[in-house]
Design a protein around this motif. Structure first.
Motif, mmCIF file in Angstrom:
data_model
loop_
_atom_site.group_PDB
_atom_site.id
_atom_site.type_symbol
_atom_site.label_atom_id
_atom_site.label_comp_id
_atom_site.label_asym_id
_atom_site.label_seq_id
_atom_site.Cartn_x
_atom_site.Cartn_y
_atom_site.Cartn_z
ATOM 1 N N ALA A 253 -12.155 -1.775 -4.528
ATOM 2 C CA ALA A 253 -11.127 -1.649 -5.441
ATOM 3 C C ALA A 253 -9.860 -0.130 -5.067
ATOM 4 O O ALA A 253 -9.197 -1.161 -4.828
ATOM 5 C CB ALA A 253 -11.519 -1.031 -7.227
ATOM 6 N N VAL A 254 -10.567 0.530 -4.512
ATOM 7 C CA VAL A 254 -9.338 1.900 -4.237
ATOM 8 C C VAL A 254 -8.700 0.801 -3.001
ATOM 9 O O VAL A 254 -7.417 0.433 -2.568
ATOM 10 C CB VAL A 254 -9.785 3.192 -3.713
ATOM 11 C CG1 VAL A 254 -8.224 3.441 -2.852
ATOM 12 C CG2 VAL A 254 -10.186 3.382 -5.595
ATOM 13 N N VAL A 255 -9.154 0.356 -1.782
ATOM 14 C CA VAL A 255 -9.242 -0.230 -0.510
ATOM 15 C C VAL A 255 -7.868 -1.460 -0.708
ATOM 16 O O VAL A 255 -7.092 -0.924 -0.385
ATOM 17 C CB VAL A 255 -9.712 -0.136 0.682
ATOM 18 C CG1 VAL A 255 -9.517 -0.904 1.796
ATOM 19 C CG2 VAL A 255 -10.717 1.462 0.810
ATOM 20 N N GLY A 256 -8.739 -2.304 -1.494
ATOM 21 C CA GLY A 256 -7.615 -3.197 -1.810
ATOM 22 C C GLY A 256 -6.581 -3.188 -2.778
ATOM 23 O O GLY A 256 -5.301 -3.037 -2.323
ATOM 24 N N THR A 257 -6.555 -2.047 -3.642
ATOM 25 C CA THR A 257 -5.376 -1.913 -4.163
ATOM 26 C C THR A 257 -4.342 -1.426 -3.421
ATOM 27 O O THR A 257 -3.081 -1.818 -3.603
ATOM 28 C CB THR A 257 -5.497 -0.749 -5.219
ATOM 29 O OG1 THR A 257 -6.307 -0.930 -6.022
ATOM 30 C CG2 THR A 257 -4.018 -0.635 -6.221
ATOM 31 N N LEU A 258 -4.462 -0.265 -1.853
ATOM 32 C CA LEU A 258 -3.790 0.423 -1.387
ATOM 33 C C LEU A 258 -3.030 -0.609 -1.028
ATOM 34 O O LEU A 258 -1.755 -0.950 -0.292
ATOM 35 C CB LEU A 258 -4.479 1.321 -0.739
ATOM 36 C CG LEU A 258 -4.991 2.156 -1.260
ATOM 37 C CD1 LEU A 258 -6.081 3.344 -0.208
ATOM 38 C CD2 LEU A 258 -3.580 3.290 -1.852
ATOM 39 N N LEU A 259 -4.215 -2.089 -0.119
ATOM 40 C CA LEU A 259 -2.893 -3.095 0.581
ATOM 41 C C LEU A 259 -2.532 -4.292 -0.314
ATOM 42 O O LEU A 259 -1.804 -4.536 0.305
ATOM 43 C CB LEU A 259 -4.630 -4.110 1.093
ATOM 44 C CG LEU A 259 -5.450 -3.282 2.399
ATOM 45 C CD1 LEU A 259 -6.762 -3.775 2.684
ATOM 46 C CD2 LEU A 259 -4.704 -2.081 3.125
ATOM 47 N N THR A 260 -3.346 -4.328 -1.408
ATOM 48 C CA THR A 260 -1.971 -5.325 -2.118
ATOM 49 C C THR A 260 -0.904 -4.899 -1.930
ATOM 50 O O THR A 260 0.559 -5.873 -1.728
ATOM 51 C CB THR A 260 -2.792 -5.871 -3.407
ATOM 52 O OG1 THR A 260 -4.394 -5.854 -3.275
ATOM 53 C CG2 THR A 260 -2.228 -6.308 -4.510
ATOM 54 N N ILE A 261 -0.510 -3.514 -2.626
ATOM 55 C CA ILE A 261 0.744 -3.365 -2.615
ATOM 56 C C ILE A 261 1.689 -3.286 -1.737
ATOM 57 O O ILE A 261 2.537 -2.962 -1.744
ATOM 58 C CB ILE A 261 0.389 -1.908 -3.887
ATOM 59 C CG1 ILE A 261 0.082 -2.490 -5.081
ATOM 60 C CG2 ILE A 261 1.693 -0.873 -4.228
ATOM 61 C CD1 ILE A 261 0.050 -1.072 -5.903
ATOM 62 N N HIS A 262 0.695 -2.048 -0.623
ATOM 63 C CA HIS A 262 1.436 -1.310 0.151
ATOM 64 C C HIS A 262 1.390 -1.841 2.105
ATOM 65 O O HIS A 262 1.828 -1.228 3.231
ATOM 66 C CB HIS A 262 1.146 0.204 0.727
ATOM 67 C CG HIS A 262 1.598 0.434 -0.704
ATOM 68 N ND1 HIS A 262 2.496 1.264 -0.962
ATOM 69 C CD2 HIS A 262 0.584 0.945 -1.790
ATOM 70 C CE1 HIS A 262 2.543 1.878 -2.517
ATOM 71 N NE2 HIS A 262 1.625 2.263 -2.100
ATOM 72 N N LEU A 263 0.581 -2.846 2.089
ATOM 73 C CA LEU A 263 0.461 -3.554 3.719
ATOM 74 C C LEU A 263 1.362 -4.168 4.028
ATOM 75 O O LEU A 263 1.509 -3.188 5.084
ATOM 76 C CB LEU A 263 -0.787 -4.263 3.672
ATOM 77 C CG LEU A 263 -0.916 -5.464 5.158
ATOM 78 C CD1 LEU A 263 -1.877 -4.274 5.591
ATOM 79 C CD2 LEU A 263 -1.853 -6.219 4.372
ATOM 80 N N PRO A 264 2.811 -4.528 3.443
ATOM 81 C CA PRO A 264 3.585 -4.947 4.014
ATOM 82 C C PRO A 264 5.059 -3.665 4.825
ATOM 83 O O PRO A 264 6.073 -4.132 5.466
ATOM 84 C CB PRO A 264 4.790 -5.885 3.364
ATOM 85 C CG PRO A 264 3.249 -6.378 2.641
ATOM 86 C CD PRO A 264 2.883 -5.163 2.102
ATOM 87 N N ASP A 265 4.488 -2.367 3.860
ATOM 88 C CA ASP A 265 5.022 -1.577 4.288
ATOM 89 C C ASP A 265 5.010 -0.676 5.893
ATOM 90 O O ASP A 265 5.924 -0.336 6.365
ATOM 91 C CB ASP A 265 4.703 0.081 3.903
ATOM 92 C CG ASP A 265 4.491 0.025 1.992
ATOM 93 O OD1 ASP A 265 5.735 -1.456 1.853
ATOM 94 O OD2 ASP A 265 4.388 0.518 1.137
ATOM 95 N N LEU A 266 4.331 -0.928 6.455
ATOM 96 C CA LEU A 266 3.392 -1.105 8.002
ATOM 97 C C LEU A 266 5.027 -1.446 8.212
ATOM 98 O O LEU A 266 4.730 -1.287 10.090
ATOM 99 C CB LEU A 266 2.052 -1.546 8.475
ATOM 100 C CG LEU A 266 0.985 -0.942 7.530
ATOM 101 C CD1 LEU A 266 0.413 -2.254 8.210
ATOM 102 C CD2 LEU A 266 0.962 0.199 7.480
#
Length: 672
Positions: A253-266
């Motif tokens: 849940a934590v990892v999925g939340t981080l990637l769902t919101i912030h993956l494009p930030d890379l």
């Protein structure tokens, strides 16, 4: 008789095999496999299908000089237009547009050029397909169109040729989903296994599109993509909360939340201070940063943050000017702080779905956006990792000399990351008095003294090295954020702090308003929502104490911000203060049954996702937080002179990337 016994044994074996096959391939499980297969096919289509960006896709992201026309499904085009795709996956293919002249009897000549020879076409009022090749290995494509008159465009399609990478991309999401389904079926109910499998299928496709082929996501408009991400977050939270007692579910849940919101930030690149800090640091400079400003060159404001300097030195040595890895580090720091908060809330008595939902709310909060999206904002998340880590050790039920050394070391590391950590003794005292057991209070007192002594030593060092910042208002430097405020203005700022934490607005909307223009209803929400949460926990004494701890947390951690100069941007500096919402949500949810916890997750996940995505986008290359500073830096004649040659070249490339479309379509318009 032997024949009868043999026949009986054969029938028994036959029935046992049938029962096992029926158990493995039961109708519900067959339906689950079919559902995951459908999700895999959909994900594979999203990755591999042609990218049709007009008129229903995100045509604004790939064009300049196109606009909505009065005709449905048709775009208008200026005499000059640019269609540009960036971050392609390197496959060969072709770009096709369908274009036509606007008026009968007035043909339009269009000249289009990419990296190869230009092509000329004469358009009449019937739509004609025009094609340009995409060479193998291409990572970006710029199609420059120059016409003798205005024309129309009905479609823009990027087609890539099939190869082995496309086969892998198409099959990978479905394969991952089926693997997760088979694994999850052994550990939980069928519905949860299907949910995790579908989420992993969609997540695999999203990872591929974000890391390998970002252009494939452009077939949907920005709001549609944001809505899909919000919906995925709702499903993720609901699924994880149903099995929150399992560590794997909480981690996912934590990892999925981080990637769902912030993956494009890379892919956001560098911004402002990043160009100064990303360089080859010498050992002497790192040693000077231990007793002086974190930027010994004096280009940036004087702060004592040697831990931040150390991270920049290590990262530049590892990956130089590859900006995505710096953002990945920020993402990892935010994730580490999230797991520290999860451990702290567990130490304070929360458990199960309440502790997980409280942690996820803070993880997805929009005030955390800048710490991931802007590399130089990592001081907040780096400080929070050590700050929350020190509190986790402080709240531990075991006592030893090793524990006290660890508390002191983590406190010192937090203070060396950002000045806001000076609130650590007060927060530790707050938790000690409100949430920890009275029986062990005397045994925790030495730890509290250690934190206080370390903080006092830090303050003494800071005062001796940066005394000019303390007297800045007396010597003509811009005043503090709270200088000259009346009592009413001060109360308005305090209400604004709680409103930002408990009822956040869209970042750009909030930024455009001065404190005097803050809506009264919003300020009342900042006061009313925490009080409502306190009332909801009124029948649970521990829940009330947890809510009080959350309310005081925000007030205590904001104290160091009073020394800031200029306006107080709660969205950028409220990272640690927003932990208070986790305490309040955890206190209320701990008394709710699972169905209501799921409802709370759905109510919180969708708006937080939309707000956080929008706040992160402020730091994209076309975001409002980036456009203005780029203009300022270009206007400073000595800006490039302060940078290393590597970073000066990267800055020029960034500006050229931002301006290349406008420079072609509107050569007389200044850019940025």
């Amino acid at each position: 008789m032997g024949a009868q016994r043999g026949t009986g044994n054969g029938r028994a074996i036959h029935f046992r095999v049938r029962r096992r096959v029926k158990g493995v391939v039961s109708p519900p499980k067959a339906f689950a496999v079919a559902a995951v297969a459908v999700a895999g096919l959909f994900s594979g289509w999203m990755v591999c299908a042609d990218v049709d960006v007009a008129p229903r896709g995100d045509w604004r992201a790939v064009s300049e000089g196109l606009y909505r026309s009065g005709q449905k499904g048709v775009l208008g085009a200026d005499r000059r237009a640019l269609i540009h795709f960036h971050s392609l996956d390197g496959r060969s293919g072709r770009l096709t547009i369908r274009a036509a002249a606007r008026r009968p009897g007035a043909p339009v000549t269009v000249v289009g050029s990419t990296a190869g020879p230009s092509r000329t076409a004469v358009l009449d009022t019937s739509f004609t397909s025009l094609e340009w090749p995409v060479a193998p290995g291409s990572r970006q494509l710029d199609l420059r169109l120059e016409a003798s008159g205005l024309f129309r465009v009905s479609s823009i399609v990027l087609h890539r040729h099939a190869d082995w990478t496309m086969a892998v991309a198409c099959a990978l999401p479905g394969a991952v989903g089926l693997f997760v389904l088979m694994t999850a079926l052994r550990r939980g109910p069928l519905w949860a296994a299907v949910a995790w499998a579908v989420l992993s299928t969609l997540g695999t496709a999203a990872l591929w599109m974000a890391l390998i082929d970002p252009s494939s996501a452009l077939r949907a408009e920005g709001p549609t993509r944001d809505g899909l991400r919000a919906a995925a977050l709702v499903i993720l939270w609901a699924t994880a909360l149903a099995s929150a007692d399992r560590r794997a579910a909480a981690t996912a849940a934590v990892v999925g939340t981080l990637l769902t919101i912030h993956l494009p930030d890379l892919g956001f690149g560098f911004h402002q201070d990043d160009y100064v800090m990303a360089r080859d640091w010498k050992v002497g400079e790192l040693l000077r940063a231990l007793v002086g400003p974190f930027d010994p060159t004096g280009t940036l404001a004087s702060y004592y943050r040697p831990m931040v300097t150390l991270t920049w030195a290590i990262e530049h040595r590892l990956w130089g000017a590859h900006t995505a890895f710096y953002h990945l580090t920020n993402l990892a720091l935010h994730g580490s702080a999230t797991f520290m908060l999860l451990a702290l809330l567990r130490r304070l008595g929360l458990a199960g779905s309440s502790v997980l939902l409280a942690t996820l709310v803070w993880t997805a909060h929009p005030v955390a956006a800048s710490t991931v999206a802007w590399v130089s904002a990592r001081g907040d998340s780096l400080m929070a990792v050590f700050y929350l880590g020190a509190l986790v050790v402080f709240c531990a039920p075991t006592f030893s000399a090793r524990r006290r050394l660890l508390v002191g070391a983590l406190s010192g590391a937090a203070l060396c990351s950002k000045e806001m950590a000076v609130s650590l003794p007060l927060v530790a005292l707050l938790l000690d008095r409100l949430l920890l057991t009275r029986e062990d209070r005397a045994r925790r007192r030495p730890d509290l003294w250690i934190v206080t002594v370390v903080t006092t030593g830090y303050i003494a060092l800071w005062v001796t090295r940066f005394a000019e910042r303390l007297v800045a208002p007396c010597v003509g430097v811009s005043g503090r954020a709270w200088d000259g405020l009346s009592m009413g203005d001060g109360l308005r700022r305090i209400a604004g702090l709680y409103a930002t934490v408990f009822a956040p607005l869209p970042y750009e909307t909030w930024w455009a308003m001065s404190p005097a223009d803050w809506p009264v209803a919003w300020l009342w929400a900042g006061i009313g929502i925490p009080l409502a949460l306190f009332w909801a926990a009124r029948r649970d004494r521990r829940g009330q104490r947890m809510t009080w701890a959350g309310l005081f947390w925000a007030a205590v951690t904001v104290v160091p911000l009073l020394a800031l100069t200029g306006p107080l941007d709660f969205y950028r500096v409220g990272y640690l203060s927003a932990v208070s919402v986790a305490f309040a949500v955890g206190a209320v949810v701990s008394r709710c049954r699972m169905p209501w916890v799921g409802v709370a997750a759905a109510v919180l996940a969708a708006p937080l996702a939309v707000l956080s995505i929008g706040a992160s986008r402020a730091w994209a290359q076309d975001g409002f937080q980036v456009r203005g500073p780029v203009r300022w830096r270009l206007a400073e004649s000595d800006w490039n002179a302060r940078l290393t040659p590597e970073m000066a070249d990267l800055f020029r490339q960034t500006v050229a990337h931002q301006c290349h479309a406008i420079a072609w379509v509107y050569p007389d318009r200044p850019c940025p």
